[in-house]
Design an enzyme around this catalytic site. Structure first.
Site, short mmCIF file in Angstrom:
data_model
loop_
_atom_site.label_atom_id
_atom_site.label_comp_id
_atom_site.label_asym_id
_atom_site.label_seq_id
_atom_site.Cartn_x
_atom_site.Cartn_y
_atom_site.Cartn_z
CE LYS A 109 -9.76 -2.78 -11.96
NZ LYS A 109 -9.31 -4.09 -12.51
CE LYS A 155 0.19 -3.58 4.11
NZ LYS A 155 0.92 -4.18 2.98
CG ASP A 215 2.46 -0.30 1.91
OD1 ASP A 215 2.97 -0.46 3.02
OD2 ASP A 215 2.84 -0.95 0.91
CG ASP A 245 -7.15 0.21 -1.12
OD1 ASP A 245 -6.44 1.25 -1.08
OD2 ASP A 245 -6.92 -0.72 -1.93
CG ASP A 254 -5.73 -6.45 -6.46
OD1 ASP A 254 -5.44 -5.41 -5.82
OD2 ASP A 254 -5.11 -6.79 -7.48
P1 IMP Z 1 1.43 3.19 -1.01
O1 IMP Z 1 1.67 4.17 -2.12
O2 IMP Z 1 2.69 2.43 -0.68
O3 IMP Z 1 0.83 3.83 0.22
O4 IMP Z 1 0.47 2.07 -1.57
C1 IMP Z 1 -0.90 2.16 -1.52
C2 IMP Z 1 -1.53 1.21 -2.49
O5 IMP Z 1 -0.80 -0.03 -2.60
C3 IMP Z 1 -2.92 0.83 -2.02
O6 IMP Z 1 -3.91 1.74 -2.47
C4 IMP Z 1 -3.07 -0.56 -2.57
O7 IMP Z 1 -3.55 -0.50 -3.91
C5 IMP Z 1 -1.67 -1.13 -2.61
N1 IMP Z 1 -1.40 -1.96 -1.43
C6 IMP Z 1 -0.51 -1.72 -0.44
N2 IMP Z 1 -0.52 -2.69 0.48
C7 IMP Z 1 -1.44 -3.59 0.07
C8 IMP Z 1 -1.93 -4.83 0.62
O8 IMP Z 1 -1.51 -5.33 1.69
N3 IMP Z 1 -2.88 -5.46 -0.11
C9 IMP Z 1 -3.39 -4.97 -1.28
N4 IMP Z 1 -2.97 -3.81 -1.81
C10 IMP Z 1 -2.00 -3.12 -1.14
#
Ligand code: IMP
Length: 177
Positions: A44, A131, A103, A100, A159
């Site tokens: 979302k 990030k 990370d 969005d 969220d």
């Molecule tokens: P990754 O797989 O670690 O890159 O995580 C990505 C997903 O984690 C994003 O699409 C978000 O849904 C969630 N996410 C990571 N950091 C945040 C944050 O600071 N706030 C909200 N959602 C986050």
């Protein structure tokens, strides 16, 4: 219960968001001026970003959505469940994956792998937030809104326990001691 007291401070104001998202929209339209583009927004979290981004684009574009959810208890394993798949084929199309926030990079890299198997003509990533300090997998991000520090953010579609998506700006969530 979560309420506004859980928010530490605004990290990115509504004005800065609007300005940067408009810039990104123009940049993407220039890049795809004479090429067909299929935007895929990942639900979302990216629904508000994608809606604003699309309205800032002037080139020919379609939109489709994919809804994913992480497996409970597994933070950033990169293995996600596809809850809603695309409605249209992306074979032979230029795809822009709209996220969005990136990370660790595991989610986006998993999605890239899945979508590449469907034979798009090209595929690029557009992420509102990066990030980058937390990245554990190398990922090419063609279009990036803002690089942010290692803090948990909410608002503008993002969220905490499904709340705060409606904030028109991006805020840092207060860490509980
Ligand atoms: P990754 O797989 O670690 O890159 O995580 C990505 C997903 O984690 C994003 O699409 C978000 O849904 C969630 N996410 C990571 N950091 C945040 C944050 O600071 N706030 C909200 N959602 C986050």
């Amino acid at each position: 219960m979560t309420n506004e007291n859980d928010l530490e401070k605004a990290l990115i104001s509504q004005e800065r968001l609007q300005e940067r998202v408009s810039e990104l929209g123009r940049e993407i339209s220039q890049a795809y001026l004479d090429r067909d583009l299929a935007v895929i927004a990942i639900l979302k979290g990216s629904f508000i970003f994608a809606a604003d981004l699309l309205r800032a684009m002037t080139s020919s574009v379609t939109i489709d959505f994919m809804a994913i959810s992480s497996y409970p208890g597994q933070t950033s394993s990169g293995v996600v469940r596809i809850i809603k798949d695309l409605e249209e084929s992306i074979a032979g199309r230029n795809v822009l994956l709209v996220e969005d926030i990136i990370d660790t990079g595991l989610t986006a890299s998993y999605l890239l792998r899945v979508l590449k198997q469907r034979n798009p003509a090209s595929i690029e990533i557009c992420a509102l937030l990066d990030k980058s300090a937390r990245r554990i997998i190398d990922l090419p991000i063609a279009y990036r809104g803002f690089d942010i520090p290692d803090v948990f953010v909410v608002g503008y579609g993002m969220d905490y326990q499904q709340k705060y998506r409606n904030l028109p700006y991006i805020a840092v969530l207060r860490q509980k001691e």
